[in-house]
Scaffold this motif. Structure first.
Motif, PDB file in Angstrom:
ATOM      1  N   LEU A  64       0.852  -1.182   0.000  1.00 36.90           N
ATOM      2  CA  LEU A  64       0.000   0.000   0.000  1.00 36.90           C
ATOM      3  C   LEU A  64       0.887   1.231   0.000  1.00 36.90           C
ATOM      4  O   LEU A  64       2.017   1.190   0.511  1.00 36.90           O
ATOM      5  CB  LEU A  64      -0.837   0.035   1.283  1.00 36.90           C
ATOM      6  CG  LEU A  64      -2.010  -0.920   1.413  1.00 36.90           C
ATOM      7  CD1 LEU A  64      -2.426  -1.012   2.869  1.00 36.90           C
ATOM      8  CD2 LEU A  64      -3.170  -0.430   0.562  1.00 36.90           C
ATOM      9  N   GLY A  65       0.346   2.361  -0.488  1.00 38.51           N
ATOM     10  CA  GLY A  65       1.127   3.595  -0.462  1.00 38.51           C
ATOM     11  C   GLY A  65       0.216   4.798  -0.375  1.00 38.51           C
ATOM     12  O   GLY A  65      -0.922   4.766  -0.863  1.00 38.51           O
ATOM     13  N   ILE A  66       0.726   5.852   0.265  1.00 40.56           N
ATOM     14  CA  ILE A  66      -0.016   7.112   0.329  1.00 40.56           C
ATOM     15  C   ILE A  66       0.817   8.167  -0.380  1.00 40.56           C
ATOM     16  O   ILE A  66       1.926   8.490   0.050  1.00 40.56           O
ATOM     17  CB  ILE A  66      -0.293   7.503   1.802  1.00 40.56           C
ATOM     18  CG1 ILE A  66      -1.259   6.490   2.432  1.00 40.56           C
ATOM     19  CG2 ILE A  66      -0.848   8.935   1.889  1.00 40.56           C
ATOM     20  CD1 ILE A  66      -1.591   6.743   3.896  1.00 40.56           C
ATOM     21  N   THR A  67       0.304   8.666  -1.505  1.00 40.61           N
ATOM     22  CA  THR A  67       1.024   9.710  -2.242  1.00 40.61           C
ATOM     23  C   THR A  67       0.060  10.424  -3.192  1.00 40.61           C
ATOM     24  O   THR A  67      -1.116  10.079  -3.267  1.00 40.61           O
ATOM     25  CB  THR A  67       2.237   9.122  -2.999  1.00 40.61           C
ATOM     26  OG1 THR A  67       3.057  10.205  -3.472  1.00 40.61           O
ATOM     27  CG2 THR A  67       1.838   8.260  -4.184  1.00 40.61           C
ATOM     28  N   GLY A  68       0.597  11.417  -3.900  1.00 46.08           N
ATOM     29  CA  GLY A  68      -0.242  12.202  -4.809  1.00 46.08           C
ATOM     30  C   GLY A  68      -0.568  11.430  -6.085  1.00 46.08           C
ATOM     31  O   GLY A  68       0.250  10.650  -6.586  1.00 46.08           O
ATOM     32  N   ARG A  73       0.527   8.871 -11.678  1.00 49.69           N
ATOM     33  CA  ARG A  73       0.400   9.048 -13.130  1.00 49.69           C
ATOM     34  C   ARG A  73       1.775   9.191 -13.776  1.00 49.69           C
ATOM     35  O   ARG A  73       2.042   8.618 -14.821  1.00 49.69           O
ATOM     36  CB  ARG A  73      -0.412  10.299 -13.434  1.00 49.69           C
ATOM     37  CG  ARG A  73      -1.870  10.142 -13.209  1.00 49.69           C
ATOM     38  CD  ARG A  73      -2.503   9.325 -14.353  1.00 49.69           C
ATOM     39  NE  ARG A  73      -3.804   8.824 -13.943  1.00 49.69           N
ATOM     40  CZ  ARG A  73      -4.909   9.567 -13.928  1.00 49.69           C
ATOM     41  NH1 ARG A  73      -4.864  10.803 -14.360  1.00 49.69           N
ATOM     42  NH2 ARG A  73      -6.044   9.062 -13.517  1.00 49.69           N
ATOM     43  N   GLU A  74       2.646   9.948 -13.114  1.00 49.14           N
ATOM     44  CA  GLU A  74       3.968  10.175 -13.679  1.00 49.14           C
ATOM     45  C   GLU A  74       4.755   8.867 -13.762  1.00 49.14           C
ATOM     46  O   GLU A  74       5.534   8.651 -14.687  1.00 49.14           O
ATOM     47  CB  GLU A  74       4.725  11.228 -12.851  1.00 49.14           C
ATOM     48  CG  GLU A  74       6.121  11.572 -13.359  1.00 49.14           C
ATOM     49  CD  GLU A  74       6.148  12.093 -14.795  1.00 49.14           C
ATOM     50  OE1 GLU A  74       5.130  12.641 -15.267  1.00 49.14           O
ATOM     51  OE2 GLU A  74       7.202  11.937 -15.460  1.00 49.14           O
ATOM     52  N   SER A  75       4.551   7.987 -12.785  1.00 50.85           N
ATOM     53  CA  SER A  75       5.288   6.715 -12.747  1.00 50.85           C
ATOM     54  C   SER A  75       4.849   5.787 -13.878  1.00 50.85           C
ATOM     55  O   SER A  75       5.580   4.889 -14.275  1.00 50.85           O
ATOM     56  CB  SER A  75       5.043   6.002 -11.415  1.00 50.85           C
ATOM     57  OG  SER A  75       3.756   5.406 -11.395  1.00 50.85           O
ATOM     58  N   PHE A 117       7.460  16.719 -14.664  1.00 47.16           N
ATOM     59  CA  PHE A 117       6.544  15.605 -14.960  1.00 47.16           C
ATOM     60  C   PHE A 117       6.572  15.269 -16.455  1.00 47.16           C
ATOM     61  O   PHE A 117       5.578  15.481 -17.159  1.00 47.16           O
ATOM     62  CB  PHE A 117       5.123  15.988 -14.528  1.00 47.16           C
ATOM     63  CG  PHE A 117       4.979  16.214 -13.048  1.00 47.16           C
ATOM     64  CD1 PHE A 117       4.593  15.178 -12.203  1.00 47.16           C
ATOM     65  CD2 PHE A 117       5.248  17.468 -12.488  1.00 47.16           C
ATOM     66  CE1 PHE A 117       4.471  15.385 -10.824  1.00 47.16           C
ATOM     67  CE2 PHE A 117       5.127  17.676 -11.116  1.00 47.16           C
ATOM     68  CZ  PHE A 117       4.741  16.634 -10.285  1.00 47.16           C
ATOM     69  N   PRO A 118       7.706  14.736 -16.957  1.00 41.69           N
ATOM     70  CA  PRO A 118       7.825  14.495 -18.403  1.00 41.69           C
ATOM     71  C   PRO A 118       6.824  13.478 -18.959  1.00 41.69           C
ATOM     72  O   PRO A 118       6.327  13.657 -20.068  1.00 41.69           O
ATOM     73  CB  PRO A 118       9.266  14.003 -18.568  1.00 41.69           C
ATOM     74  CG  PRO A 118       9.697  13.552 -17.218  1.00 41.69           C
ATOM     75  CD  PRO A 118       8.945  14.388 -16.234  1.00 41.69           C
ATOM     76  N   LEU A 175      -3.872  18.089 -15.132  1.00 42.49           N
ATOM     77  CA  LEU A 175      -4.331  17.052 -14.193  1.00 42.49           C
ATOM     78  C   LEU A 175      -4.748  17.698 -12.877  1.00 42.49           C
ATOM     79  O   LEU A 175      -4.099  18.627 -12.406  1.00 42.49           O
ATOM     80  CB  LEU A 175      -3.183  16.064 -13.920  1.00 42.49           C
ATOM     81  CG  LEU A 175      -3.448  14.961 -12.897  1.00 42.49           C
ATOM     82  CD1 LEU A 175      -4.370  13.896 -13.474  1.00 42.49           C
ATOM     83  CD2 LEU A 175      -2.145  14.302 -12.448  1.00 42.49           C
ATOM     84  N   SER A 176      -5.820  17.184 -12.301  1.00 42.76           N
ATOM     85  CA  SER A 176      -6.218  17.634 -10.971  1.00 42.76           C
ATOM     86  C   SER A 176      -5.822  16.510 -10.014  1.00 42.76           C
ATOM     87  O   SER A 176      -6.181  15.355 -10.226  1.00 42.76           O
ATOM     88  CB  SER A 176      -7.735  17.857 -10.988  1.00 42.76           C
ATOM     89  OG  SER A 176      -8.181  18.057  -9.687  1.00 42.76           O
TER      90      SER A 176
END
Ligand SMILES: Nc1ncnc2c1ncn2[C@@H]1O[C@H](COP(=O)(O)OP(=O)(O)OP(=O)(O)O)[C@@H](O)[C@H]1O
Ligand SMILES: O=P(O)(O)OC[C@H]1O[C@H](OP(=O)(O)OP(=O)(O)O)[C@H](O)[C@@H]1O
Ligand SMILES: [Mg+2]
Length: 282
Positions: A64-68, A73-75, A117-118, A175-176
């Motif tokens: 599990l992870g908590i992040t934006g 999306r960037e990953s 964020f390429p 992106l929101s």
């Protein structure tokens, strides 16, 4: 079960605060430690950079992870988005100098865009059919148009202050984003994952709510019921030796508390108590 959380930056404190409020108390989580146990022997925290959390999940190093959302999306990794934690709200936007000659996406043909964020930026432009060069930076993106490194930027904004100070204006939202609880797809249905999701969700449900308790003469109960906005109906309980009085409990929105108290008092309620709610499991 391993839960990866931001080790520093703006997301660290609100994340730990939320875990604590959800009852997932962090043990021995001293500064500089890279992992910590929690009060639940089955849950270990890994302290990782917000941007690296998606990779830890995809690799199986964490479940599990908590992040934006922006980081996930960037990953490019396909992770289960289990719960919006309602902080770290920001927008990823395409911005250009206020007094420049770029006013639309089309004007960026043959130009350069700088970003942290390429991947997201390339995906965005792929959909528009315009194909500028992308320059990757790791911070201070807002500077790049002023030193002829780029004609536009794709960067995070929340209050808009940084863009304004740097005389940049938004021409598109890309992106929101907000901070979410993410899981690897293969563990999303596991009981422990559901348990953690429920615990976090119960804190969010309790936010902005108050617990109201009062005594009401039985013959005024219907009048009082009418003015309690409550989450579902109020709970009505007999009072031992109540002498025609019952106890009424209800969950109400913080913003309705003042008016509700005035109204129930008018209808004969007494002994009114208002308390905070730590968690609300629906
Ligand atoms: N101004 C902002 N307002 C709201 N949320 C933001 C803002 N800037 C970033 N975020 C969110 O926080 C996440 C992490 O950003 P932050 O700057 O705290 O960490 P960081 O840059 O990884 O920190 P560090 O570089 O010190 O490790 C972003 O991916 C985004 O989801
Ligand atoms: O709209 P605003 O409220 O002004 O916020 C936007 C700024 O916040 C973030 O930077 P941060 O403070 O994280 O600095 P960093 O570039 O060092 O990560 C982001 O990269 C913007 O620069
Ligand atoms: Mg930052």
């Amino acid at each position: 079960m391993r839960l990866a959380v931001p080790n520093k930056g703006r997301l660290h404190e609100p994340t730990i605060d939320l875990l604590e409020r959800a009852g997932l108390h962090v043990e021995n989580g001293a500064d500089r430690k890279l992992y910590a146990e929690t009060v639940d022997p089955d849950v270990t925290l890994l302290f990782v950079r917000a941007a690296d959390i998606p990779e830890y999940l995809a690799d199986g190093a964490a479940d599990l992870g908590i992040t934006g959302l922006d980081q996930v999306r960037e990953s490019g990794h396909d992770l289960a988005d289990l719960l919006d934690l309602e902080f770290g709200r920001c927008r990823l936007v395409l911005a250009v100098p206020e007094d420049g000659d770029v006013a639309s996406v089309e004007d960026l043909a043959g130009k350069t865009v700088a970003t942290e964020f390429p991947t997201i930026t390339r995906e965005f432009f792929a959909e528009t059919g315009v194909d500028p060069s992308i320059v990757e930076v790791t911070g201070a993106t807002e500077l790049t148009p002023h030193v002829e490194m780029a004609d536009a930027i794709v960067d995070i904004t929340s209050t808009g202050t940084t863009l304004k100070v740097n005389r940049l204006q938004v021409i598109e939202e890309v992106l929101s984003s907000s901070v979410r609880l993410f899981a690897r797809e293969d563990v999303r249905e596991e009981p422990k994952v559901r348990e953690i999701r429920t615990a976090l969700s119960s804190v969010l449900s309790a936010d902005g709510k108050r617990y109201l308790m009062m005594n009401v003469p039985e013959d005024r109960l219907e009048d009082v019921r009418e003015v309690i906005p409550g989450l579902g109906g109020p709970t009505v309980m007999d009072i031992a030796d109540g002498d025609g009085t019952v106890a009424v409990h209800a969950v109400v929105s913080e913003r309705d508390v003042f008016e509700t108290i005035t109204e129930v008092k008018k209808r004969g309620a007494s002994g009114i108590l208002v308390t905070e709610i730590e968690r609300l499991v629906k």
